[in-house]
Write a protein that holds these residues in place. Structure first.
Motif, PDB file in Angstrom:
ATOM      1  N   ASP A   1      -4.068  14.277  -7.833  1.00 35.54           N
ATOM      2  CA  ASP A   1      -4.564  14.101  -6.469  1.00 35.54           C
ATOM      3  C   ASP A   1      -5.722  15.059  -6.200  1.00 35.54           C
ATOM      4  O   ASP A   1      -6.716  14.687  -5.565  1.00 35.54           O
ATOM      5  CB  ASP A   1      -3.425  14.348  -5.479  1.00 35.54           C
ATOM      6  CG  ASP A   1      -3.758  13.866  -4.073  1.00 35.54           C
ATOM      7  OD1 ASP A   1      -4.336  12.770  -3.951  1.00 35.54           O
ATOM      8  OD2 ASP A   1      -3.459  14.586  -3.111  1.00 35.54           O
TER       9      ASP A   1
ATOM     10  N   THR B   1       1.462   5.591  -0.813  1.00 31.54           N
ATOM     11  CA  THR B   1       0.826   6.900  -0.760  1.00 31.54           C
ATOM     12  C   THR B   1       1.396   7.773  -1.861  1.00 31.54           C
ATOM     13  O   THR B   1       2.419   7.439  -2.477  1.00 31.54           O
ATOM     14  CB  THR B   1       1.061   7.562   0.605  1.00 31.54           C
ATOM     15  OG1 THR B   1       2.482   7.794   0.770  1.00 31.54           O
ATOM     16  CG2 THR B   1       0.580   6.662   1.739  1.00 31.54           C
ATOM     17  N   THR B   2       0.749   8.902  -2.098  1.00 34.10           N
ATOM     18  CA  THR B   2       1.248   9.827  -3.114  1.00 34.10           C
ATOM     19  C   THR B   2       2.622  10.370  -2.722  1.00 34.10           C
ATOM     20  O   THR B   2       3.444  10.645  -3.592  1.00 34.10           O
ATOM     21  CB  THR B   2       0.268  10.994  -3.298  1.00 34.10           C
ATOM     22  OG1 THR B   2       0.016  11.623  -2.025  1.00 34.10           O
ATOM     23  CG2 THR B   2      -1.049  10.515  -3.886  1.00 34.10           C
TER      24      THR B   2
ATOM     25  N   GLU C   1       0.855  -1.182   0.000  1.00 32.24           N
ATOM     26  CA  GLU C   1       0.000   0.000   0.000  1.00 32.24           C
ATOM     27  C   GLU C   1       0.892   1.233   0.000  1.00 32.24           C
ATOM     28  O   GLU C   1       1.714   1.413   0.890  1.00 32.24           O
ATOM     29  CB  GLU C   1      -0.891  -0.003   1.238  1.00 32.24           C
ATOM     30  CG  GLU C   1      -1.922   1.116   1.250  1.00 32.24           C
ATOM     31  CD  GLU C   1      -2.977   0.937   0.170  1.00 32.24           C
ATOM     32  OE1 GLU C   1      -3.503   1.956  -0.302  1.00 32.24           O
ATOM     33  OE2 GLU C   1      -3.266  -0.215  -0.197  1.00 32.24           O
TER      34      GLU C   1
ATOM     35  N   TYR D   1      -5.169   4.622  -4.865  1.00 36.02           N
ATOM     36  CA  TYR D   1      -4.753   4.880  -3.492  1.00 36.02           C
ATOM     37  C   TYR D   1      -5.891   4.556  -2.525  1.00 36.02           C
ATOM     38  O   TYR D   1      -7.050   4.872  -2.782  1.00 36.02           O
ATOM     39  CB  TYR D   1      -4.328   6.344  -3.330  1.00 36.02           C
ATOM     40  CG  TYR D   1      -3.139   6.709  -4.192  1.00 36.02           C
ATOM     41  CD1 TYR D   1      -1.850   6.393  -3.794  1.00 36.02           C
ATOM     42  CD2 TYR D   1      -3.317   7.351  -5.417  1.00 36.02           C
ATOM     43  CE1 TYR D   1      -0.758   6.716  -4.586  1.00 36.02           C
ATOM     44  CE2 TYR D   1      -2.235   7.675  -6.216  1.00 36.02           C
ATOM     45  CZ  TYR D   1      -0.959   7.352  -5.788  1.00 36.02           C
ATOM     46  OH  TYR D   1       0.112   7.665  -6.584  1.00 36.02           O
ATOM     47  N   LYS D   2      -5.534   3.905  -1.410  1.00 37.08           N
ATOM     48  CA  LYS D   2      -6.496   3.478  -0.393  1.00 37.08           C
ATOM     49  C   LYS D   2      -7.576   2.582  -0.985  1.00 37.08           C
ATOM     50  O   LYS D   2      -8.711   2.554  -0.507  1.00 37.08           O
ATOM     51  CB  LYS D   2      -7.128   4.692   0.293  1.00 37.08           C
ATOM     52  CG  LYS D   2      -6.134   5.557   1.050  1.00 37.08           C
ATOM     53  CD  LYS D   2      -6.816   6.732   1.726  1.00 37.08           C
ATOM     54  CE  LYS D   2      -5.808   7.595   2.474  1.00 37.08           C
ATOM     55  NZ  LYS D   2      -6.445   8.762   3.122  1.00 37.08           N
ATOM     56  N   GLY D   3      -7.211   1.876  -2.063  1.00 38.26           N
ATOM     57  CA  GLY D   3      -8.147   0.947  -2.683  1.00 38.26           C
ATOM     58  C   GLY D   3      -9.247   1.607  -3.493  1.00 38.26           C
ATOM     59  O   GLY D   3     -10.176   0.938  -3.931  1.00 38.26           O
ATOM     60  N   LYS D   4      -9.145   2.927  -3.705  1.00 40.54           N
ATOM     61  CA  LYS D   4     -10.180   3.653  -4.445  1.00 40.54           C
ATOM     62  C   LYS D   4      -9.647   4.041  -5.819  1.00 40.54           C
ATOM     63  O   LYS D   4      -8.706   4.812  -5.920  1.00 40.54           O
ATOM     64  CB  LYS D   4     -10.611   4.909  -3.680  1.00 40.54           C
ATOM     65  CG  LYS D   4     -11.249   4.622  -2.328  1.00 40.54           C
ATOM     66  CD  LYS D   4     -11.638   5.929  -1.649  1.00 40.54           C
ATOM     67  CE  LYS D   4     -12.299   5.674  -0.300  1.00 40.54           C
ATOM     68  NZ  LYS D   4     -12.678   6.940   0.369  1.00 40.54           N
ATOM     69  N   SER D   5     -10.249   3.477  -6.849  1.00 35.94           N
ATOM     70  CA  SER D   5      -9.847   3.803  -8.211  1.00 35.94           C
ATOM     71  C   SER D   5     -10.739   4.914  -8.761  1.00 35.94           C
ATOM     72  O   SER D   5     -11.862   5.103  -8.315  1.00 35.94           O
ATOM     73  CB  SER D   5      -9.925   2.569  -9.101  1.00 35.94           C
ATOM     74  OG  SER D   5     -11.248   2.063  -9.125  1.00 35.94           O
TER      75      SER D   5
ATOM     76  N   ARG E   1      -8.698  13.772  -8.042  1.00 36.48           N
ATOM     77  CA  ARG E   1      -9.214  12.578  -7.344  1.00 36.48           C
ATOM     78  C   ARG E   1     -10.093  12.998  -6.158  1.00 36.48           C
ATOM     79  O   ARG E   1     -11.168  12.429  -5.940  1.00 36.48           O
ATOM     80  CB  ARG E   1      -8.038  11.719  -6.882  1.00 36.48           C
ATOM     81  CG  ARG E   1      -8.440  10.370  -6.303  1.00 36.48           C
ATOM     82  CD  ARG E   1      -7.223   9.533  -5.951  1.00 36.48           C
ATOM     83  NE  ARG E   1      -6.511   9.087  -7.141  1.00 36.48           N
ATOM     84  CZ  ARG E   1      -5.366   9.606  -7.583  1.00 36.48           C
ATOM     85  NH1 ARG E   1      -4.783  10.602  -6.922  1.00 36.48           N
ATOM     86  NH2 ARG E   1      -4.793   9.151  -8.666  1.00 36.48           N
ATOM     87  N   GLU E   2      -9.637  13.988  -5.412  1.00 35.65           N
ATOM     88  CA  GLU E   2     -10.420  14.473  -4.275  1.00 35.65           C
ATOM     89  C   GLU E   2     -11.743  15.069  -4.734  1.00 35.65           C
ATOM     90  O   GLU E   2     -12.791  14.830  -4.120  1.00 35.65           O
ATOM     91  CB  GLU E   2      -9.613  15.516  -3.501  1.00 35.65           C
ATOM     92  CG  GLU E   2      -8.424  14.933  -2.739  1.00 35.65           C
ATOM     93  CD  GLU E   2      -7.664  16.004  -1.978  1.00 35.65           C
ATOM     94  OE1 GLU E   2      -8.109  17.184  -2.023  1.00 35.65           O
ATOM     95  OE2 GLU E   2      -6.654  15.682  -1.346  1.00 35.65           O
TER      96      GLU E   2
END
Length: 203
Positions: free
Chosen positions: A173, A12-13, A10, A86-90, A176-177
């Protein structure tokens, strides 16, 4: 190999940024050293109807190829980091390219990477060719080496490319947010995109 390593853990950015930046800086350093190590010319040794060029032993060719390899790894990490879940979220790729800023910097990153690769590869191959084909029948040859400045220019472009990948990652990023904020605002349902990457139902 890098993708398998990253996929097994896992990340991170911030970790991806460190990968992109580290390999980009290594590519830059090795390219600059290769430029400084490259001789201005070889030493002509005149024989019978031939001139044999003797070049000093240096690491110009090896450093040039290593700089190219690190540029490739930095680019691979940079491109992979943009679409990693990231964090399992595509996130669907159309959602990223809806951001004009991201799209522009993505293209700049690709362009600068391609130009950097060309400027590193061309003089490295040329230098290798001069070392291998060092027997000349032109008695006026000056035993040339690769064009001065290309390796150094390629090194700086490799560093620029890494920076543009980092900016693209930052913009990705943000996109994505925004995407997940929209999903949350829509009650948790993922947004649907048509074939042109436009959100269905949007004006």
């Amino acid at each position: 190999m890098l993708i398998l390593f990253v996929g097994a853990m896992e990340v991170t950015t911030r970790q991806m940024s460190l990968l992109v930046g580290t390999f980009g800086v290594l590519s830059f350093i090795l390219g600059v050293i290769a430029e400084n190590k490259k001789p201005a010319s070889g030493t002509p040794i005149t024989g019978k109807d031939v001139v044999i060029c003797k070049y000093p032993s240096d690491l110009t060719i090896a450093l040039g190829y290593l700089s190219l390899v690190f540029l490739f790894i930095s680019t691979l990490a940079g491109g992979f980091s943009l679409f990693y879940p990231y964090k399992g979220k595509s996130i669907p790729w159309p959602a990223l390219f809806q951001s004009t800023s991201f799209f522009v910097f993505f293209l700049i990153a690709l362009g600068s990477t391609g130009l950097a690769a060309a400027m590193l590869l061309w003089p490295t191959i040329t230098e290798q060719k001069h070392r291998v084909s060092n027997v000349h029948y032109n008695l006026e040859t000056t035993c040339p080496t690769a064009k001065t400045g290309l390796l150094g220019g390629g090194a700086f472009l490799a560093l620029d490319a890494a920076l543009f990948w980092l900016v693209s990652l930052m913009l990705a990023d943000n996109a994505r947010e925004d995407y997940f904020d929209d999903v949350k605002g829509a009650g948790g349902d993922a947004l649907e995109y048509d074939a042109d990457g436009v959100v269905k139902g949007s004006a």
